[in-house]
Scaffold this motif. Sequence first.
Motif: not given
Ligand code: IMO
Length: 432
Positions: A12-17, A37-42, A130-134, A227-229, A242-244, A276-278, A306-308
Motif C-alpha cells: 500500500g501507499d505506493e502512489g496509486k492516487g 476509508n482505510n485507504a488514503g491517497h494523496t 493486525i494493526g487495522t485502521t479501526g 485501494g490497498q495492495a 492483510v485487509t479484508s 508497510r503500515v500495521g 498518521g502512523r509512521p
Molecule cells: P492505501 O489504499 C497501507 C493496512 C492496515 C492494516 C491492514 C488491515 O492507501 O494503499 P484494515 O483497516 O484494512 O482492516 O487494516 O491493512 N492497510 C493499509 N496499509 N495502505 C492502505 O491503503 C491500507 N489500508 C489498510 O494498516 O495493517
Amino acid sequence: MPAIVIVGAQWGDEGKGKATDHLGSQVDYVVKFNGGNNAGHTVVIGQEDGSSEKYALHLLPSGILTPSCTPVIGNGVVVDIDVLFEEIEGLEARGIDTSRLKVSANAHVIADYNRTLDKVTERFLGSRRIGTTGRGIGPTYADKMNRIGIRVQDLFDEKILTAKVEGALELKSQILTKVYNRRAPDVQQTVEELLAHADRLAPYVCDTTLLLGQALDRDEVVLLEAGQATLLDVDHGTYPFVTSSSATAGGACTGSGIPPTRIDQVIAIAKAYTTRVGEGPFPTELHDESGDFLRNAGHEFGTTTGRPRRCGWFDTVITRYAARVNGVTDFVLTKLDTLTGLEQLPVAVAYDVDGVRHDEMPVNQSDFHHAKPIFEYLPGWTEDISGCRDFADLPKNAQDYVTFAEEHSGARISVVGVGPAREQAVVRHALR
Ligand code: IMO
Ligand code: GDP
Ligand code: MG
C-alpha cells in the motif's frame, strides 16, 4: 474499448492516487472497487500560479479531481456514509464539483457497531493484533460474507433496513456485551444513524455494473483503481496481516462487475523502496538510520492514521509476485527521488529461509516470517532528479537502478516518479 486496472504492488501507499490522477484526463470513468476509508491517497496538483494543491482522498476515487471523468464507488467497496459526505463537503468547499459521483446500490455500508467491533477485536488480540485502521472494514466484509450485511439499497426502505439491523445485532449484541463488555447497540438508534444521509445519498445511487458495461460498449475508457495492495489482499497477501478485501486485479472484476475479458491493461504501482503500515512480516524492513532516512526523505507517515510507516529496501521477490498474481503489463516505479543521497542501494532478489534459497514468495507463512533477504548492491546518486522528465536526464546510477528493478520484476517499468506533483514523472512508455 478497454478497462484498465491500477493496483498496488507492495503493502500500500505506493502512489496509486497520483498514478490515477496522471491518467485522469485520458479516462472516462474511475472506479474504486475494493476497500473503504482505510485507504488514503494523496494527490498533488500544480496550479497555474506555480503553487500546488494537495488532496487526501479516502473513500472517493481519485478521479473525482478530474472534471472530465465520472468517479464510481463500485459494489466491492464498503462505504462509511458519514465519511463519504465529509469528503464530499471538504472537496466542494475547495471548489471541486462532486456531483458526477455514482455509488453502487450493492456496495455495503459500515455501521457503527462494526467500527466498534474492529477496535475492540484489535484490543482483544493484543500482541496478535493486525494493526487495522479501526474503520470497521474487516467486520463489514465479514458481515457481507456471512450474509448479514447492510447494503446501500437497504437505506431506501426503513422497514427492510430495520429488519436487517435487527438480524445483524442478534449475535453481535451478545458478542459486544458478553465477550467485550460493551453496551449493546440500540437497533433504532443504529437505523437512524444509517438513515441520516439517505436522502442526500439517493441521487448518486445507481446500478454501476450496468453503467460501466454500457460505457465500455460505447468505447469509453474505464479505470479500475485498487485501494490497498497485492500483499494486503485477503487471498494473495500476507494473511492474516492483510485487509479484508480483494485488492489484486481479480478483485477489480468482482468489485465492479466488469468481466475479465474486458480488461487489457494492468498497471502496478511500486515504490522504489518498500513500506508497510500495521503489523506483519516484512523481510527487507530496516531498523537503523537508513530506515529513518527513507521515512523522513519520503515523508512516510500514513495519510489515513498518521502512523509512521515501516520502511525497507526494494524487494523484487515481491514485485515479481505482484507481476504474476495481477498479470501486470506496466509498472509505475514511484519515489525514486527519495533514494537520492544514499551511497549504496541494496535490492532484494531472493530470500534465504533457514539456509534454503527462495527465488519466489514462500508459500508457507512462517517461512515468509523467517525470510532473510539476499541483496544485490547498486551504487546510489547524489544529483537532484526531481526536475528530470526524460530517462536520459537521470544520472547513470539512477537509470541502472530502474533497469535492474525492471529486469527482476517481470514487467516493464513504464513511468518513474521523481516527485509528488502531477508532472513530476519520467515516462518511458506512454500508459495510454
Ligand atoms: P492505501 O489504499 C497501507 C493496512 C492496515 C492494516 C491492514 C488491515 O492507501 O494503499 P484494515 O483497516 O484494512 O482492516 O487494516 O491493512 N492497510 C493499509 N496499509 N495502505 C492502505 O491503503 C491500507 N489500508 C489498510 O494498516 O495493517
Ligand atoms: P496511495 O495510497 O497508493 O495512493 O499512496 P499514498 O498517497 O498513501 O502515499 C504516496 C505518497 O507519495 C503521497 O504522499 C504522494 O504524494 C507521494 N508520491 C507519489 N509519487 C511520488 C514520487 O514519485 N515522488 C515523491 N517524492 N512522492 C511521491
Ligand atoms: Mg495510501
